[in-house]
Design a protein around this motif. Structure first.
Motif, PDB file in Angstrom:
ATOM      1  N   PRO A 161       0.841  -1.422   0.130  1.00 31.53           N
ATOM      2  CA  PRO A 161      -0.383  -0.038  -0.368  1.00 31.53           C
ATOM      3  C   PRO A 161       1.415   1.322   0.040  1.00 31.53           C
ATOM      4  CG  PRO A 161      -0.390  -1.613   2.086  1.00 31.53           C
ATOM      5  CD  PRO A 161       0.976  -1.659   0.986  1.00 31.53           C
ATOM      6  N   LEU A 162       0.577   2.155  -0.541  1.00 35.01           N
ATOM      7  CA  LEU A 162       1.293   3.461  -0.683  1.00 35.01           C
ATOM      8  C   LEU A 162       1.428   3.599   0.859  1.00 35.01           C
ATOM      9  CD1 LEU A 162       1.669   5.361  -3.080  1.00 35.01           C
ATOM     10  CD2 LEU A 162       0.169   6.995  -3.182  1.00 35.01           C
ATOM     11  N   PHE A 163       1.776   4.541   1.241  1.00 37.16           N
ATOM     12  CA  PHE A 163       2.301   4.907   2.403  1.00 37.16           C
ATOM     13  C   PHE A 163       1.836   6.013   3.365  1.00 37.16           C
ATOM     14  CE2 PHE A 163       4.958   7.621   6.141  1.00 37.16           C
ATOM     15  CZ  PHE A 163       5.507   6.694   6.284  1.00 37.16           C
ATOM     16  N   GLY A 164       1.602   5.359   4.395  1.00 38.97           N
ATOM     17  CA  GLY A 164       0.423   5.935   4.856  1.00 38.97           C
ATOM     18  C   GLY A 164      -1.353   5.722   4.558  1.00 38.97           C
ATOM     19  N   SER A 165      -1.854   5.137   3.395  1.00 36.22           N
ATOM     20  CA  SER A 165      -2.677   4.643   3.353  1.00 36.22           C
ATOM     21  C   SER A 165      -3.239   3.776   3.540  1.00 36.22           C
ATOM     22  CB  SER A 165      -2.878   4.675   1.778  1.00 36.22           C
ATOM     23  OG  SER A 165      -2.247   3.141   1.272  1.00 36.22           O
ATOM     24  N   ASN A 166      -3.201   2.077   4.167  1.00 36.58           N
ATOM     25  CA  ASN A 166      -3.352   1.654   4.611  1.00 36.58           C
ATOM     26  C   ASN A 166      -3.061   0.036   4.994  1.00 36.58           C
ATOM     27  OD1 ASN A 166      -6.706   1.366   3.261  1.00 36.58           O
ATOM     28  ND2 ASN A 166      -5.442   1.168   0.913  1.00 36.58           N
ATOM     29  N   PRO A 167      -3.191   0.195   5.563  1.00 34.52           N
ATOM     30  CA  PRO A 167      -2.286  -1.576   6.585  1.00 34.52           C
ATOM     31  C   PRO A 167      -1.811  -2.506   5.337  1.00 34.52           C
ATOM     32  CG  PRO A 167      -4.467  -1.559   7.065  1.00 34.52           C
ATOM     33  CD  PRO A 167      -4.988  -0.547   6.686  1.00 34.52           C
ATOM     34  N   ASP A 168      -0.978  -3.746   5.454  1.00 33.09           N
ATOM     35  CA  ASP A 168      -0.843  -4.059   4.384  1.00 33.09           C
ATOM     36  C   ASP A 168      -2.062  -5.142   4.294  1.00 33.09           C
ATOM     37  OD1 ASP A 168       1.725  -4.054   4.529  1.00 33.09           O
ATOM     38  OD2 ASP A 168       1.838  -5.772   5.721  1.00 33.09           O
ATOM     39  N   PHE A 169      -2.181  -5.627   2.716  1.00 36.48           N
ATOM     40  CA  PHE A 169      -3.334  -6.411   2.000  1.00 36.48           C
ATOM     41  C   PHE A 169      -3.693  -7.856   2.451  1.00 36.48           C
ATOM     42  CE2 PHE A 169      -2.249  -3.191  -0.902  1.00 36.48           C
ATOM     43  CZ  PHE A 169      -2.819  -2.877  -1.073  1.00 36.48           C
ATOM     44  N   SER A 170      -4.996  -7.798   3.026  1.00 40.85           N
ATOM     45  CA  SER A 170      -5.516  -9.529   3.723  1.00 40.85           C
ATOM     46  C   SER A 170      -4.540 -10.128   1.969  1.00 40.85           C
ATOM     47  CB  SER A 170      -6.437  -9.114   3.758  1.00 40.85           C
ATOM     48  OG  SER A 170      -7.502  -9.050   3.665  1.00 40.85           O
ATOM     49  N   ALA A 171      -5.175 -11.604   2.350  1.00 40.42           N
ATOM     50  CA  ALA A 171      -5.248 -11.866   1.210  1.00 40.42           C
ATOM     51  C   ALA A 171      -6.083 -12.193   0.598  1.00 40.42           C
ATOM     52  CB  ALA A 171      -5.074 -14.130   1.511  1.00 40.42           C
ATOM     53  N   GLU A 172      -7.957 -11.794   0.914  1.00 39.48           N
ATOM     54  CA  GLU A 172      -8.872 -12.254   0.158  1.00 39.48           C
ATOM     55  C   GLU A 172      -8.236  -9.982  -0.649  1.00 39.48           C
ATOM     56  OE1 GLU A 172     -11.987 -11.656   2.689  1.00 39.48           O
ATOM     57  OE2 GLU A 172     -13.576 -11.327   0.930  1.00 39.48           O
ATOM     58  N   GLN A 173      -8.185 -10.010  -0.289  1.00 37.41           N
ATOM     59  CA  GLN A 173      -7.821  -8.287  -1.177  1.00 37.41           C
ATOM     60  C   GLN A 173      -6.777  -8.569  -2.079  1.00 37.41           C
ATOM     61  OE1 GLN A 173      -6.983  -5.646   2.337  1.00 37.41           O
ATOM     62  NE2 GLN A 173      -8.294  -4.830   2.583  1.00 37.41           N
TER      63      GLN A 173
END
Lengths: 131, 95
Positions: free
Chosen positions: B44-56
């Motif tokens: 994720p772009l810095f500061g936009s989201n936490p890490d992505f889940s496998a589902e995402q």
């Protein structure tokens, strides 16, 4: 032949970009001075701008806003500071939502490989001799 | 040398990544005749989201598959969450 303008305060980086991209058939214009970069863009037909984000004279995002006042030329941000590209910066958020969505803006992080640079350049403007 | 269609295909994929606030500086995209090759790290772009889940990640890959120009996708060199290979998500049936 396509023309690329590189704006970066590091002379070594400018030299590296010039050598690499001229070998691929692009015509390179280089400057370490952001204001001079704007002047070049007003006078010359430029197909792509390689723009450093962190320069002592002027932030790359400010320069981007200035050049967008008179040109839609594609821009590839070149930076060693990924944390500068954050949606919490309203200026960058606007660049991301407009320029990146329209496909006229991209990012590459220093240090980068020649292959990665050429992929980004090609994605934005095609090859040196393409229409 | 990518053809004009390949470039349009790559730009379509890029738009999907931008929509998901994915850091384009950490990914490389290549398309040739419908074959998509994605390399690097989905971050994720810095500061936009936490890490992505496998589902995402599975949903993201599904979006790319849905593009009319996409025939196959190679993400064997693509990672997320600091090292998990995207292939494992696709193999689990999410991709």
């Amino acid at each position: 032949m396509k023309t690329i303008l590189a704006i970066d305060d590091e002379p070594m980086m400018l030299q590296c970009l010039q050598t690499t991209l001229e070998k691929e058939g692009f015509h390179l214009l280089v400057t370490g001075n952001p204001d001079q970069g704007i002047e070049i863009l007003k006078k010359e037909a430029v197909d792509l701008v390689l723009l450093d984000v962190k320069m002592p004279q002027k932030n790359g995002f400010e320069l981007y806003a200035e050049l967008r006042e008179f040109t839609e030329v594609p821009v590839l941000f070149v930076t060693a500071y990924p944390k500068a590209l954050t949606p919490s910066s309203p200026v960058f958020k606007e660049i991301w939502e407009k320029g990146f969505t329209d496909g006229v803006t991209d990012i590459i992080y220093k240090p980068f490989s020649i292959d990665a640079l050429l992929e980004k350049v090609t994605l934005l403007i095609g090859h040196a001799d393409s229409d | 040398m990518p053809a004009k269609n390949d470039l349009q295909h790559m730009r379509g994929i890029r738009k999907i990544l931008v929509k998901h606030w994915i850091d384009l500086g950490r990914m490389r995209i290549n398309c040739r005749d419908g074959h998509v090759e994605l390399r690097g790290t989905i971050t994720p772009l810095f500061g936009s989201n936490p890490d992505f889940s496998a589902e995402q990640i599975g949903q993201l890959i599904a979006h790319i598959r849905k593009l009319p120009d996409t025939a196959t996708i190679d993400f064997s060199e693509l990672k997320f969450n600091g090292g998990t290979n995207v292939t494992s998500v696709a193999a689990a049936g999410n991709g």
